[in-house]
Write an enzyme that holds these catalytic residues in place. Sequence first.
Site, short mmCIF file in Angstrom:
data_model
loop_
_atom_site.label_atom_id
_atom_site.label_comp_id
_atom_site.label_asym_id
_atom_site.label_seq_id
_atom_site.Cartn_x
_atom_site.Cartn_y
_atom_site.Cartn_z
N SER A 55 -34.01 -100.32 -65.56
CA SER A 55 -33.19 -99.69 -64.41
C SER A 55 -33.46 -98.15 -64.46
CB SER A 55 -31.59 -99.87 -64.46
OG SER A 55 -30.92 -99.22 -63.42
N GLU A 105 -23.47 -101.69 -59.55
CA GLU A 105 -24.21 -100.85 -58.89
C GLU A 105 -23.67 -100.78 -57.48
OE1 GLU A 105 -28.37 -100.16 -59.62
OE2 GLU A 105 -28.58 -100.13 -57.56
N TYR A 106 -23.80 -101.96 -56.73
CA TYR A 106 -23.20 -102.35 -55.57
C TYR A 106 -21.83 -101.91 -55.11
CZ TYR A 106 -26.96 -105.51 -53.63
OH TYR A 106 -28.15 -105.96 -53.24
N MET A 162 -42.86 -98.53 -59.77
CA MET A 162 -42.36 -98.60 -61.01
C MET A 162 -43.70 -98.55 -62.11
SD MET A 162 -39.36 -98.51 -61.03
CE MET A 162 -38.46 -99.35 -62.25
N GLY A 163 -44.37 -99.50 -61.79
CA GLY A 163 -45.78 -99.51 -63.01
C GLY A 163 -46.25 -98.33 -63.27
N LYS A 202 -29.18 -107.28 -66.20
CA LYS A 202 -29.63 -106.41 -65.40
C LYS A 202 -28.95 -106.94 -64.06
CE LYS A 202 -32.19 -103.28 -63.28
NZ LYS A 202 -32.79 -103.48 -62.00
N GLY A 237 -49.75 -104.33 -62.40
CA GLY A 237 -48.79 -103.91 -61.16
C GLY A 237 -48.78 -102.35 -60.90
N LEU A 238 -49.68 -101.87 -60.49
CA LEU A 238 -49.52 -100.36 -60.47
C LEU A 238 -48.91 -99.76 -59.14
CD1 LEU A 238 -53.12 -99.34 -62.20
CD2 LEU A 238 -50.69 -99.10 -63.09
N ALA A 239 -47.68 -100.46 -58.87
CA ALA A 239 -46.89 -99.70 -57.76
C ALA A 239 -46.17 -98.70 -58.41
CB ALA A 239 -46.16 -100.95 -57.06
N HIS A 248 -25.64 -105.69 -63.74
CA HIS A 248 -25.67 -104.08 -63.69
C HIS A 248 -25.97 -103.71 -62.06
CE1 HIS A 248 -28.48 -100.86 -62.74
NE2 HIS A 248 -27.84 -100.20 -63.88
N ASN A 249 -26.82 -104.42 -61.39
CA ASN A 249 -27.01 -104.45 -60.02
C ASN A 249 -25.68 -104.70 -59.37
OD1 ASN A 249 -29.47 -103.72 -60.97
ND2 ASN A 249 -30.75 -104.64 -59.38
#
Length: 479
Positions: free
Chosen positions: A135, A196-197, A14-15, A189, A10-12, A192-193
């Site tokens: 994150s 973050e909100y 993040m990857g 996680k 998955g090379l988007a 955590h999000n």
Amino acid sequence: MSLADFGLIGLAVMGQNLVLNVESRGFTVAVFNRTTSVTDEFVAKHPGKKLIGAKTLEEFVQSLKRPRKIQIMVKSNAVGAADRDAVDAVIEQLIPLLEPDDIIIDGGNSFYLATERRDAYLASKGLRFIGAGVSGGEEGARKGPSIMPGGPASTWEVMKPIFESIAAKVDGEPCVIHIGPGGAGHYVKMIHNGIEYGDMQLICEAYNIFKHAGFTTDEMAAVFNQWNEGDLQSYLIQITGKALEQKDPETGKSVVELIVDKAGQKGTGQWTLLNAAENAVVISTINAAVEARILSSQRQQRLAASTELQGPAVSLGSDKAALVQKVHDALYASKIISYAQGLDLIKTTGEKKQWGLDLGRIAAIWRGGCIIRARFLNRITDAYRGNPTLVNLMLDPFFKDVLNKTQQHWREVVSLATLNGIPVPAFSASLGYYDSYRAARLPANLLQAQRDFFGAHTYERLDKPAGEFFHTDWPEVIG
Ligand code: NBP
């Protein structure tokens, strides 16, 4: 080239950045992407790096040292435990190619119950699985994210050297620990999000008050930059200052003021709310933050209502310095409440699931790499290190003192905003939680009377032993 130490699918955005991070620590990395041209372009763009680009999954798997360590970084959008998404598709393709004890790591934002399903499924196939929340966005992935891995402790031990080398470091400590078994990593996680909100909404409410008080964007930027030197020092305060400074090259205007006021969301905040409701934990600050995004997205309705529904004339006074101090205190206090609620939810679920979570260590790995990194996380770490069974963060001596000192300004800000018709849903939800939590007596006695009145639900009495239930023959109501 020799076999790879680590593989990534998955090379988007993040990857790619994670691969470069892992490679920069001395590991050889095999890479695969569904669209082959992406793999080819990525490898060609980084000549001289220890990368093995594979055109097929078979080739990819064969290029890895055993036990294979394969991280999946593909779009994850399953919203329920049973929903299937790209992560499941990749797992299904990998299973026939792998051998016992190989490890699959899902580093995407997967729903924690889907992680638990995958963990059990892969164990039944003799494969090992780690569900790891990552994150820090693009920059964190490249330079050092905060990583929240969940799964068997023995699998974590195998992954530890790679994870510890790529994670952000604070005071020499890597921002990664084994969170717990099963879906614990993705669960933490998710919360955590949610936090973050809450943080982001609270900052937006502070900005909105300043805007109504007539501050220019440059004046606001200066306030956030100054706050970033003190108790509120955090990545989100820092980027807020920088964002407010940014001018549009075309018009010369503030970029922030040109942006349409419709917030997007990808779902982790809503998952957090659903989970809190299921566990009967109050996370009113995060709730207000999620709802604020929803209301913001209903822009057409708001525009129509703005000419129909009345509010007061705005008058926030002229003492800007005093207002800045008051809003600072309201933000600091509300932020403490947001974390207190998020950690309460983690604690409650952790106990229910018997995950053996260590809240102090979890707060410690949020100090670097991630979006909510902030100076005061040191204090949270200290609070739980000092008292691992702390019932609520608000009761820690340091935070208790801050709340006692800031509560007057906090009230003044909520009152002032309310009197001026400026929405402060997260500031006021936080204050409501604080006042409810510290109330020795709430009006729930009347509520119990109402319940007994219409439904004979019974009640306990202050003057009788606990656990004894009473019912009153209330008068009949006709009509
Ligand atoms: P995206 O979430 O945009 O996913 C794109 C990647 O998924 C591409 O490599 C794409 O391959 C691959 N993919 C898809 Br879509 N369907 C696939 C399938 N059926 N089989 C194989 N591959 C498939 O990438 P991202 O923004 O880098 O995020 C990756 C993960 O990390 C997500 O779970 C995200 O929630 C999480 N995350 C993102 C951030 C962030 O800041 N972006 C931060 C933290 C966590 P293709 O090239 O062939 O289409």
